[in-house]
Design an enzyme around this catalytic site. Structure first.
Site, PDB file in Angstrom:
ATOM      1  N   ARG A 238       0.848  -1.189   0.000  1.00 25.20           N
ATOM      2  CA  ARG A 238       0.000   0.000   0.000  1.00 25.20           C
ATOM      3  C   ARG A 238       0.885   1.241   0.000  1.00 25.20           C
ATOM      4  O   ARG A 238       1.876   1.302   0.753  1.00 25.20           O
ATOM      5  CB  ARG A 238      -0.912   0.023   1.237  1.00 25.20           C
ATOM      6  CG  ARG A 238      -2.106  -0.924   1.165  1.00 25.20           C
ATOM      7  CD  ARG A 238      -3.113  -0.489   0.094  1.00 25.20           C
ATOM      8  NE  ARG A 238      -4.254  -1.383  -0.039  1.00 25.20           N
ATOM      9  CZ  ARG A 238      -4.354  -2.415  -0.868  1.00 25.20           C
ATOM     10  NH1 ARG A 238      -3.336  -2.721  -1.653  1.00 25.20           N
ATOM     11  NH2 ARG A 238      -5.448  -3.140  -0.926  1.00 25.20           N
ATOM     12  N   GLU A 267      -3.813   7.526  -5.148  1.00 27.63           N
ATOM     13  CA  GLU A 267      -4.032   6.859  -6.439  1.00 27.63           C
ATOM     14  C   GLU A 267      -5.301   7.396  -7.094  1.00 27.63           C
ATOM     15  O   GLU A 267      -6.297   7.607  -6.384  1.00 27.63           O
ATOM     16  CB  GLU A 267      -4.140   5.350  -6.225  1.00 27.63           C
ATOM     17  CG  GLU A 267      -2.824   4.776  -5.697  1.00 27.63           C
ATOM     18  CD  GLU A 267      -2.883   3.267  -5.435  1.00 27.63           C
ATOM     19  OE1 GLU A 267      -3.922   2.644  -5.724  1.00 27.63           O
ATOM     20  OE2 GLU A 267      -1.893   2.730  -4.937  1.00 27.63           O
ATOM     21  N   HIS A 286      -1.206   0.096  -9.907  1.00 27.83           N
ATOM     22  CA  HIS A 286      -1.811  -0.821  -8.932  1.00 27.83           C
ATOM     23  C   HIS A 286      -2.479  -2.022  -9.629  1.00 27.83           C
ATOM     24  O   HIS A 286      -3.700  -2.203  -9.552  1.00 27.83           O
ATOM     25  CB  HIS A 286      -2.825  -0.073  -8.045  1.00 27.83           C
ATOM     26  CG  HIS A 286      -3.086  -0.773  -6.742  1.00 27.83           C
ATOM     27  ND1 HIS A 286      -3.469  -0.123  -5.599  1.00 27.83           N
ATOM     28  CD2 HIS A 286      -3.001  -2.102  -6.399  1.00 27.83           C
ATOM     29  CE1 HIS A 286      -3.629  -0.991  -4.616  1.00 27.83           C
ATOM     30  NE2 HIS A 286      -3.345  -2.208  -5.088  1.00 27.83           N
TER      31      HIS A 286
HETATM   32  C1  DGY Z   1      -5.148  -6.008  -3.138  1.00 29.86           C
HETATM   33  O1  DGY Z   1      -5.986  -6.735  -3.708  1.00 29.86           O
HETATM   34  O2  DGY Z   1      -5.365  -5.500  -2.034  1.00 29.86           O
HETATM   35  C2  DGY Z   1      -3.807  -5.782  -3.747  1.00 29.86           C
HETATM   36  O3  DGY Z   1      -3.504  -4.428  -3.782  1.00 29.86           O
HETATM   37  C3  DGY Z   1      -3.596  -6.489  -5.081  1.00 29.86           C
HETATM   38  O4  DGY Z   1      -3.307  -5.677  -6.169  1.00 29.86           O
END
Ligand code: DGY
Length: 329
Positions: A238, A267, A286
């Site tokens: 994250r 983001e 992401h």
């Molecule tokens: C999630 O699913 O939380 C991850 O970021 C996978 O990309």
């Protein structure tokens, strides 16, 4: 009356088909634009179930608006976008999509590590820009991956699966995690070390830790300063786990050699963000779990969880374990 399910992004018809018979299903019809908050609030008021994505903020306002809301199924393994305390208080089950995305996310994490170390993106752009004039001894020379030391911060299922890939590259594996994982140590030869030791010794520091109040801004300027100047930092967890300004400064001051980032503090990251101006940064939008197969599996798991909760049973991948079904309208 049929229960009402609201889905916050456009999902493929074939995935939704099984739901149509028993439920009223409504969906935000855009794939790339998030549902505006006022619409989500209005939908939450009517919904028995929400299928959300990690870009939706499911806070107290949304959860308390949901008078009939029984379940929020988040299309991600992470659930830092959902206020779990309020969900518990409201008797709302929160579900995520672990397991089905483990291998795919580990593949992407390792691909990002390789792309950054071997300058794959820079090299591909170089060829397409017509800059390749001749073979030359040190043209776009990157760093080796094999036999180097990887340091995995966050040894959950994805961390373990990245470690398996690292073993295939004969890497020395260090890890740091809230708890030790003796089976992984035994199986993969991974060594548990303190965060400080990992940061100092690893050639590749791979961040996969979830975002919590404890991990927010875990990677500070001081931490980057302690890394080797040849170190490559990879973040597929994250964004807010990293102080991005500190990362930028560390890269510019050549305190570390490069960064591969799939996640960002905010983001989508803006195209004029200073980090994106650096050639030694590989940035992705992401896409950790984004393969066709896995995304469809994740959608199916969300739907499955919703149906199970609406039938007053315990879902497969419940996040708030203390949840108990409460009788709502
Ligand atoms: C999630 O699913 O939380 C991850 O970021 C996978 O990309």
């Amino acid at each position: 009356m049929k229960p009402y399910i609201y889905i916050t992004r456009k999902l493929p018809d074939e995935v939704l088909m099984p739901l149509q018979k028993h439920y009223v299903v409504n969906m935000w019809e855009q794939e790339e634009v998030p549902v505006p908050r006022e619409i989500l609030l209005g939908e939450a008021e009517k919904a028995d179930a929400l299928l959300t994505v990690l870009a939706d903020t499911i806070d107290e306002g949304i959860l308390t608006a949901g008078k009939n809301l029984k379940v929020v199924a988040n299309l991600a393994v992470g659930f830092d976008n959902i206020d779990l305390k309020v969900a518990n208080r409201q008797g709302i089950a929160v579900c995520n999509t672990p397991d089905v995305l483990t291998d795919t996310t580990a593949d992407l994490t390792f691909a990002l590590l390789m792309a950054t170390a071997r300058r794959i993106v820079e090299a591909a752009e170089f060829v397409k820009a017509g800059k390749w004039e001749s073979w030359s001894p040190l043209l776009l020379a990157g760093q080796d991956i094999h036999h180097k030391t990887i340091g995995i911060v966050g040894m959950g299922k994805i961390g373990e699966t990245v470690a398996k890939r690292a073993k295939g590259f004969d890497m020395n594996i260090l890890y740091h995690n809230r708890s030790r994982k003796p089976e992984i140590e035994q199986k993969l030869g991974a060594m548990y070390v303190s965060f400080a030791e990992l940061v100092e010794k690893a050639d590749f520091i791979v961040c996969l830790t979830p975002l919590t109040p404890d991990t927010k801004h875990m990677f500070t300027r001081d931490v980057f300063k302690k890394m080797k100047s040849s170190a490559i930092f990879i973040n597929a967890g994250r964004g807010p786990v990293v102080d991005e300004e500190a990362l930028y400064e560390a890269l510019v001051a050549e305190e570390i050699a490069g960064a591969g980032l799939d996640v960002f503090a905010k983001e989508p990251i803006s195209a004029d963000h200073p980090l994106l101006k650096l050639t030694n940064v590989v940035a992705l939008p992401h896409i950790g779990s984004s393969s066709m197969e896995t995304r469809v599996e994740m959608m199916r798991l969300c739907i499955d969880n919703i149906e199970v909760v609406l039938n007053r049973k315990e879902p497969k991948t419940l996040v708030n374990k203390e949840w108990k079904p409460v009788i709502k309208a």
